[in-house]
Design a protein around this motif. Structure first.
Motif, short mmCIF file in Angstrom:
data_model
loop_
_atom_site.label_atom_id
_atom_site.label_comp_id
_atom_site.label_asym_id
_atom_site.label_seq_id
_atom_site.Cartn_x
_atom_site.Cartn_y
_atom_site.Cartn_z
N THR A 39 19.35 -48.12 2.33
CA THR A 39 19.51 -50.06 3.03
C THR A 39 18.48 -49.76 3.93
OG1 THR A 39 21.63 -49.27 1.67
CG2 THR A 39 21.40 -51.26 3.19
N TYR A 40 18.37 -49.34 4.47
CA TYR A 40 18.12 -50.29 6.46
C TYR A 40 16.67 -49.89 6.18
CZ TYR A 40 22.15 -50.35 8.97
OH TYR A 40 23.62 -50.38 9.40
N ALA A 41 16.13 -48.56 5.12
CA ALA A 41 14.25 -48.87 4.42
C ALA A 41 14.09 -50.16 4.57
CB ALA A 41 14.06 -47.70 3.81
N THR A 42 15.23 -50.84 2.87
CA THR A 42 14.86 -52.20 2.79
C THR A 42 14.51 -53.24 3.22
OG1 THR A 42 16.59 -52.09 1.60
CG2 THR A 42 14.30 -50.21 0.36
N THR A 43 15.80 -53.48 3.69
CA THR A 43 16.48 -54.64 4.51
C THR A 43 15.45 -54.71 5.53
OG1 THR A 43 18.23 -53.53 5.39
CG2 THR A 43 18.93 -54.52 3.58
N GLU A 44 15.04 -53.41 6.82
CA GLU A 44 15.19 -52.88 7.57
C GLU A 44 13.13 -53.84 8.59
OE1 GLU A 44 16.58 -54.53 10.73
OE2 GLU A 44 18.25 -54.66 10.46
N HIS A 45 12.16 -53.44 6.71
CA HIS A 45 11.56 -52.97 6.99
C HIS A 45 10.65 -51.66 8.07
CE1 HIS A 45 11.25 -55.89 3.73
NE2 HIS A 45 12.05 -56.75 4.21
N PRO A 46 10.73 -50.70 8.49
CA PRO A 46 11.01 -49.90 9.45
C PRO A 46 8.72 -49.97 9.10
CG PRO A 46 11.65 -48.48 8.21
CD PRO A 46 11.76 -50.47 7.53
N ARG A 75 4.92 -47.41 1.20
CA ARG A 75 3.78 -47.39 1.99
C ARG A 75 4.23 -46.54 3.48
NH1 ARG A 75 1.52 -49.82 -1.68
NH2 ARG A 75 -0.99 -49.91 -1.85
N ILE A 76 6.21 -47.20 3.81
CA ILE A 76 6.07 -47.09 5.04
C ILE A 76 5.97 -45.06 5.00
CG2 ILE A 76 7.81 -46.49 6.89
CD1 ILE A 76 9.42 -48.82 4.66
N PRO A 77 5.30 -44.86 6.25
CA PRO A 77 5.02 -43.14 6.33
C PRO A 77 6.40 -42.40 7.12
CG PRO A 77 4.10 -44.75 8.38
CD PRO A 77 5.01 -45.28 7.24
N VAL A 78 6.18 -41.66 6.26
CA VAL A 78 7.87 -40.74 6.46
C VAL A 78 7.45 -39.35 7.09
CG1 VAL A 78 9.60 -39.74 5.30
CG2 VAL A 78 9.34 -41.65 4.39
N LEU A 79 8.20 -39.21 8.40
CA LEU A 79 7.78 -38.32 9.15
C LEU A 79 9.38 -36.75 8.36
CD1 LEU A 79 6.97 -35.54 11.40
CD2 LEU A 79 7.92 -37.26 13.00
N MET A 80 8.74 -35.90 8.19
CA MET A 80 10.76 -34.96 8.13
C MET A 80 10.50 -33.96 8.94
SD MET A 80 11.42 -36.15 4.53
CE MET A 80 12.03 -35.01 4.25
N LEU A 81 11.82 -34.31 9.33
CA LEU A 81 12.31 -32.99 10.13
C LEU A 81 13.64 -32.36 9.60
CD1 LEU A 81 13.51 -35.27 13.21
CD2 LEU A 81 11.55 -34.47 13.30
N SER A 82 13.50 -31.44 10.10
CA SER A 82 14.22 -30.02 9.30
C SER A 82 14.10 -28.71 10.38
CB SER A 82 13.95 -29.94 8.15
OG SER A 82 14.76 -28.77 7.51
N ALA A 83 15.30 -28.13 10.25
CA ALA A 83 15.47 -26.73 10.64
C ALA A 83 14.59 -25.42 9.83
CB ALA A 83 16.79 -26.13 10.78
N LYS A 84 14.36 -25.83 8.40
CA LYS A 84 14.03 -25.79 7.49
C LYS A 84 13.04 -25.59 7.60
CE LYS A 84 15.85 -25.64 3.58
NZ LYS A 84 16.06 -25.34 2.05
N GLY A 85 12.15 -24.21 7.84
CA GLY A 85 10.63 -24.06 8.32
C GLY A 85 9.52 -23.55 7.30
N ASP A 86 10.30 -23.18 5.86
CA ASP A 86 10.20 -22.36 4.86
C ASP A 86 9.44 -22.56 4.01
OD1 ASP A 86 11.58 -23.18 2.18
OD2 ASP A 86 13.07 -23.43 4.15
N THR A 87 8.72 -22.39 3.37
CA THR A 87 7.66 -22.59 3.19
C THR A 87 7.47 -23.17 1.11
OG1 THR A 87 6.18 -20.50 2.79
CG2 THR A 87 5.30 -22.66 1.14
N ASP A 88 8.64 -22.87 0.93
CA ASP A 88 9.52 -24.19 -0.37
C ASP A 88 9.45 -25.50 0.62
OD1 ASP A 88 10.19 -24.24 -3.06
OD2 ASP A 88 12.75 -24.52 -2.12
#
Length: 120
Positions: A39-46, A75-88
Protein backbone atom coordinates in the motif's frame (compact mmCIF):
# COMPACT_ATOMS: atom_id res chain seq x y z
CA UNK A 1 15.05 14.55 0.09
CA UNK A 2 14.95 10.91 -1.00
CA UNK A 3 12.20 8.73 0.44
CA UNK A 4 12.87 5.17 1.63
CA UNK A 5 10.24 2.58 2.52
CA UNK A 6 11.28 -0.11 5.01
CA UNK A 7 9.11 -3.25 5.04
CA UNK A 8 10.12 -5.44 8.00
CA UNK A 9 8.23 -7.02 10.90
CA UNK A 10 11.08 -6.68 13.44
CA UNK A 11 10.24 -3.40 15.24
CA UNK A 12 13.63 -2.97 16.97
CA UNK A 13 15.48 -3.50 13.69
CA UNK A 14 13.21 -1.02 11.89
CA UNK A 15 13.78 1.59 14.62
CA UNK A 16 17.58 1.28 14.37
CA UNK A 17 17.57 1.27 10.56
CA UNK A 18 15.24 4.23 10.24
CA UNK A 19 17.27 6.21 12.77
CA UNK A 20 20.41 5.61 10.74
CA UNK A 21 18.69 6.63 7.50
CA UNK A 22 17.11 9.76 9.04
CA UNK A 23 20.54 10.75 10.40
CA UNK A 24 21.72 10.67 6.78
CA UNK A 25 18.88 12.98 5.65
CA UNK A 26 16.52 10.41 4.17
CA UNK A 27 12.77 10.52 4.65
CA UNK A 28 11.67 7.14 6.03
CA UNK A 29 8.32 5.35 5.89
CA UNK A 30 7.89 2.04 7.68
CA UNK A 31 5.55 -0.89 7.14
CA UNK A 32 5.42 -3.94 9.40
CA UNK A 33 3.94 -6.45 6.97
CA UNK A 34 3.78 -7.09 3.26
CA UNK A 35 0.27 -5.80 2.62
CA UNK A 36 0.94 -2.51 4.39
CA UNK A 37 4.22 -2.25 2.46
CA UNK A 38 2.52 -2.70 -0.90
CA UNK A 39 0.00 0.00 0.00
CA UNK A 40 2.75 2.47 0.96
CA UNK A 41 4.76 1.59 -2.15
CA UNK A 42 1.88 2.70 -4.40
CA UNK A 43 0.73 5.70 -2.36
CA UNK A 44 4.05 7.16 -1.12
CA UNK A 45 6.20 6.63 -4.26
CA UNK A 46 9.48 5.86 -2.45
CA UNK A 47 12.85 6.14 -4.17
CA UNK A 48 14.03 2.86 -2.59
CA UNK A 49 12.38 -0.07 -0.82
CA UNK A 50 14.20 -2.05 1.86
CA UNK A 51 12.42 -5.39 2.15
CA UNK A 52 12.79 -8.24 4.62
CA UNK A 53 12.19 -11.77 3.34
CA UNK A 54 10.88 -13.54 6.44
CA UNK A 55 7.62 -11.91 7.53
CA UNK A 56 4.33 -13.37 8.75
CA UNK A 57 1.51 -13.56 6.24
CA UNK A 58 3.05 -12.36 2.99
CA UNK A 59 6.75 -13.13 2.51
CA UNK A 60 9.18 -10.61 1.10
CA UNK A 61 9.36 -12.66 -2.10
CA UNK A 62 5.57 -12.34 -2.54
CA UNK A 63 5.81 -8.60 -1.92
CA UNK A 64 8.64 -8.33 -4.45
CA UNK A 65 6.64 -10.22 -7.11
CA UNK A 66 3.71 -7.85 -6.60
CA UNK A 67 5.94 -4.78 -6.75
CA UNK A 68 7.52 -5.89 -10.02
CA UNK A 69 4.12 -6.71 -11.60
CA UNK A 70 2.67 -3.27 -10.90
CA UNK A 71 3.59 -0.56 -13.44
CA UNK A 72 3.48 2.05 -10.62
CA UNK A 73 6.15 0.28 -8.55
CA UNK A 74 8.17 -1.91 -10.91
CA UNK A 75 10.98 0.62 -11.39
CA UNK A 76 11.58 1.27 -7.68
CA UNK A 77 14.88 -0.33 -6.59
CA UNK A 78 14.34 -3.05 -3.97
CA UNK A 79 17.08 -3.99 -1.52
CA UNK A 80 16.32 -7.35 0.09
CA UNK A 81 17.50 -7.92 3.66
CA UNK A 82 17.53 -11.31 5.28
CA UNK A 83 19.25 -13.52 7.78
CA UNK A 84 18.97 -16.19 5.06
CA UNK A 85 22.17 -16.29 3.07
CA UNK A 86 21.47 -19.58 1.31
CA UNK A 87 21.86 -19.91 -2.43
CA UNK A 88 18.16 -20.62 -3.00
CA UNK A 89 17.13 -17.33 -1.39
CA UNK A 90 19.72 -15.39 -3.38
CA UNK A 91 18.55 -16.97 -6.65
CA UNK A 92 14.88 -16.31 -5.83
CA UNK A 93 15.64 -12.65 -5.10
CA UNK A 94 17.42 -12.39 -8.44
CA UNK A 95 14.64 -14.26 -10.26
CA UNK A 96 12.04 -11.85 -8.87
CA UNK A 97 14.19 -8.87 -9.90
CA UNK A 98 15.47 -7.60 -6.55
CA UNK A 99 18.00 -4.83 -7.09
CA UNK A 100 20.36 -6.19 -4.44
CA UNK A 101 20.56 -8.51 -1.43
CA UNK A 102 22.16 -7.94 1.95
CA UNK A 103 22.55 -10.61 4.64
CA UNK A 104 21.78 -9.72 8.29
CA UNK A 105 23.69 -8.85 10.35
CA UNK A 106 25.47 -6.43 8.06
CA UNK A 107 27.97 -3.62 8.36
CA UNK A 108 26.24 -0.23 8.64
CA UNK A 109 28.74 1.47 6.33
CA UNK A 110 28.20 -1.23 3.69
CA UNK A 111 24.44 -0.75 4.03
CA UNK A 112 24.66 3.05 3.66
CA UNK A 113 26.94 2.69 0.63
CA UNK A 114 24.37 0.39 -0.95
CA UNK A 115 21.53 2.84 -0.25
CA UNK A 116 23.50 5.71 -1.82
CA UNK A 117 24.36 3.56 -4.83
CA UNK A 118 20.69 3.16 -5.74
CA UNK A 119 19.16 6.53 -4.95
CA UNK A 120 21.81 9.19 -5.48
Amino acid sequence: MSKILIIDDEQDFVTVLSGRLKANNYQVITAHDGLEGLTYATTEHPDLIILDILMPGMSGFEVLKNLKRDPKTRRIPVLMLSAKGDTDSLFRAEEFEATDYLIKPFDTQEFMAMVKKYIE
